[in-house]
Scaffold this motif. Structure first.
Motif, mmCIF file in Angstrom:
data_model
loop_
_atom_site.group_PDB
_atom_site.id
_atom_site.type_symbol
_atom_site.label_atom_id
_atom_site.label_comp_id
_atom_site.label_asym_id
_atom_site.label_seq_id
_atom_site.Cartn_x
_atom_site.Cartn_y
_atom_site.Cartn_z
ATOM 1 N N THR A 1 39.007 46.408 37.067
ATOM 2 C CA THR A 1 38.494 47.486 36.211
ATOM 3 C C THR A 1 38.521 48.766 37.029
ATOM 4 O OG1 THR A 1 37.015 46.074 34.917
ATOM 5 C CG2 THR A 1 36.486 48.425 35.024
ATOM 6 N N THR B 1 39.243 37.169 33.238
ATOM 7 C CA THR B 1 39.393 38.418 32.488
ATOM 8 C C THR B 1 38.258 39.373 32.807
ATOM 9 O OG1 THR B 1 38.232 37.472 30.585
ATOM 10 C CG2 THR B 1 40.631 37.316 30.592
ATOM 11 N N THR C 1 36.446 43.151 31.505
ATOM 12 C CA THR C 1 36.359 44.225 30.517
ATOM 13 C C THR C 1 35.309 45.237 30.958
ATOM 14 O OG1 THR C 1 34.758 42.932 29.216
ATOM 15 C CG2 THR C 1 37.085 42.810 28.571
ATOM 16 N N PRO C 2 35.553 46.509 30.716
ATOM 17 C CA PRO C 2 36.807 47.091 30.271
ATOM 18 C C PRO C 2 37.833 47.123 31.404
ATOM 19 C CG PRO C 2 35.279 48.824 30.828
ATOM 20 C CD PRO C 2 34.532 47.527 31.023
ATOM 21 N N ARG C 3 39.055 47.496 31.123
ATOM 22 C CA ARG C 3 40.063 47.641 32.160
ATOM 23 C C ARG C 3 39.996 49.028 32.788
ATOM 24 N NH1 ARG C 3 44.484 44.654 32.526
ATOM 25 N NH2 ARG C 3 44.488 45.717 34.557
#
Lengths: 115, 112
Positions: free
Chosen positions: A110, A5, A7-9
């Motif tokens: 991102t 994952t 963050t942020p995208r």
């Protein structure tokens, strides 16, 4: 849940600002990587880490720094962002010493825009 | 150093057409070769790989054969679908160096 994952995208920032992009993984992999993708240029390696105490520069590390806070976390920082750092940034992981060690697993990316 | 050269796009095909995306490489030793696919708005996913000469990687109807004599790893599919529309990246990992070297990517668009 995604294994890698980011963050942020999406992030829009201004020239001169400090930015941190974060990557987390639940795959239990030792190796982590940061790439940037620019249209027509493919992916280029910024930094990579083979374990928590091992950080290495890639082909385009100038203007970037990284931190490997734990086996599962690898952050990329832009100390003073500039417009030509506008790009899509990917984190990736790979395993060590197993049959699948060749394969890198990528996060969703991102999208960073520096105005 | 290592390098990958792949066919420039974009490539536009009709559904059920035959696909070839060329990829050649330069590397020392015996690299592992990969094709990654990036669907719109997503990260890269491994499509297939081959780790030694004459190996054939295959997945989802795609195939590529590791040809050491021509330093090539061309991607093929006999009948493409609209859902195959994506950017395809050829890549290599050379010897003891665990970094991947990518080609520039080829955008494939498949029309119904």
């Amino acid at each position: 849940d995604a294994d890698v994952t980011q963050t942020p995208r999406n992030r829009i920032t201004k020239t001169g600002k400090r930015i941190m992009l974060e990557c987390s993984q639940t795959k239990g992999h030792d190796r982590m990587y940061w790439y940037r993708q620019d249209p027509g240029l493919g992916l280029r390696l910024i930094y990579y880490s083979f374990d928590v105490k091992d950080i290495n520069k890639g082909e385009i590390s100038d203007g970037y720094s990284v931190s490997r806070q734990a086996q599962a976390k690898f952050s990329l920082s832009l100390e003073s962002a500039i417009p030509n750092q506008t790009a899509l940034y990917f984190c990736a992981t790979s395993d060590l010493g197993r049959g699948d060690s060749d394969t890198q697993y990528f996060g969703p990316g991102t999208r960073l825009t520096v105005l | 150093g290592n390098s990958v050269t792949q066919m420039e796009g974009p490539v536009t095909l009709s559904e059920e057409a035959f696909l070839t995306i060329n990829c050649t490489y330069t590397a020392t030793g015996y690299p592992s070769l990969f094709w990654y696919v990036q669907y719109p708005g997503e990260g890269l996913q491994l499509l297939l790989k081959a780790t030694k000469a004459d190996d054939k990687g295959s997945n989802k109807g795609f195939e590529a054969t590791y040809r050491k004599e021509t330093t090539s790893f061309h991607l093929e599919k006999g009948s493409v679908q609209v859902s195959d529309s994506a950017v395809y990246f050829c890549a290599l990992r050379g010897g003891s160096n665990y970094k991947l070297t990518f080609g520039k990517g080829t955008l494939l668009t498949v029309n119904p």
